[in-house]
Design an enzyme around this catalytic site. Structure first.
Site, short mmCIF file in Angstrom:
data_model
loop_
_atom_site.label_atom_id
_atom_site.label_comp_id
_atom_site.label_asym_id
_atom_site.label_seq_id
_atom_site.Cartn_x
_atom_site.Cartn_y
_atom_site.Cartn_z
N GLU A 65 -0.17 0.89 -2.36
CA GLU A 65 -0.98 0.61 -1.17
C GLU A 65 -1.18 1.94 -0.44
O GLU A 65 -0.27 2.44 0.20
CB GLU A 65 -0.28 -0.40 -0.26
CG GLU A 65 -1.05 -0.70 1.02
CD GLU A 65 -0.25 -1.52 2.02
OE1 GLU A 65 -0.37 -1.25 3.23
OE2 GLU A 65 0.51 -2.41 1.59
N ARG A 98 -4.03 5.77 7.14
CA ARG A 98 -3.40 6.48 8.26
C ARG A 98 -3.74 7.96 8.23
O ARG A 98 -3.58 8.66 9.22
CB ARG A 98 -1.87 6.29 8.22
CG ARG A 98 -1.43 4.86 8.44
CD ARG A 98 0.08 4.74 8.40
NE ARG A 98 0.51 3.35 8.49
CZ ARG A 98 1.77 2.96 8.50
NH1 ARG A 98 2.74 3.86 8.42
NH2 ARG A 98 2.07 1.67 8.58
N LYS A 144 0.71 -10.53 5.56
CA LYS A 144 1.64 -9.42 5.69
C LYS A 144 2.45 -9.65 6.95
O LYS A 144 1.89 -9.85 8.03
CB LYS A 144 0.85 -8.10 5.80
CG LYS A 144 1.72 -6.89 6.08
CD LYS A 144 0.87 -5.62 6.17
CE LYS A 144 1.73 -4.40 6.44
NZ LYS A 144 0.93 -3.15 6.45
#
Length: 214
Positions: A41, A45, A128
């Protein structure tokens, strides 16, 4: 969609990665695959997220997801780069719906009953659970499972090799996300050997936990 979830569940652990550039991502991809962890993943960011996904997509030996996706524009950039699923820290109707329109699985963040219901209204069956460590951890997931028996969770944030069993032993936890096997200092140092070992250890521990609960 279910195939992606099946693949994530089969491995049990999903490395959450923030890379500085494409060469770093390529080195890490080699280490993950060598360690038996064919999932990544790659988060948005950093500015290198989309480029890293695009560079790794042609490999074919790594299930690539885009993490920290918070806008429709990021969904589009991630899918164009080759991401097979989208992960968000929270539940955004616009993000989920755009991912669905583009034919990729959305894994939105949800840690409260209200957020889970909002995700369910969008057709989501797996969320999540982030940040897991500061949102009640295992106890919270157990409590939420009671009214939401058909929902599965992917706890991320505060998960480590030490508490992995606490989460993965729950049958309604599909997989866990974490960064302990992709430590930033090892990435910066380009220590492929240690990264490979950490990936191997994570996969082996997850398999051991799953086998014990079978």
């Amino acid at each position: 969609m279910s195939t992606i979830l099946d693949q994530l569940s089969a491995v049990g652990v999903v490395p959450v990665i923030a890379v500085d550039d494409v060469p770093q991502a390529e080195m890490l991809a080699d280490a993950l695959v060598a360690g038996g962890l064919p999932v990544a993943e790659i988060t948005f960011r950093t500015s290198a997220g989309a480029a890293a996904i695009k560079a790794l997509a042609p490999r074919g030996d790594l299930l690539l997801g885009a993490g920290t996706v918070t806008t429709v524009e990021q969904v589009e950039a991630a899918v164009e780069a080759g991401a097979k699923y989208i992960v968000s820290p929270g539940t955004s109707k616009a993000v989920v719906e755009r991912a669905q329109q583009l034919g990729v699985m959305a894994l939105p963040g949800a840690v409260t009953a209200t957020e889970i219901q909002a995700a369910m209204e969008l057709g989501i069956t797996t969320v999540k659970f982030f940040p897991a460590g500061t949102s009640g951890g295992v106890a919270a997931i157990k409590a939420l499972h009671a009214p939401f028996a058909n929902i599965k969770f992917v706890p991320t944030g505060g998960v480590s090799l030490e508490n992995l069993a606490d989460y993965l032993s729950l049958p309604y936890v599909a997989a866990v996300g974490g960064s302990w096997m992709v430590k930033p200092e090892l990435l910066r140092e380009g220590d492929k050997g240690k990264l490979t070992q950490l990936a191997h250890d994570a996969v082996a521990k997850a398999a051991e936990i799953r086998a014990a609960g079978a």
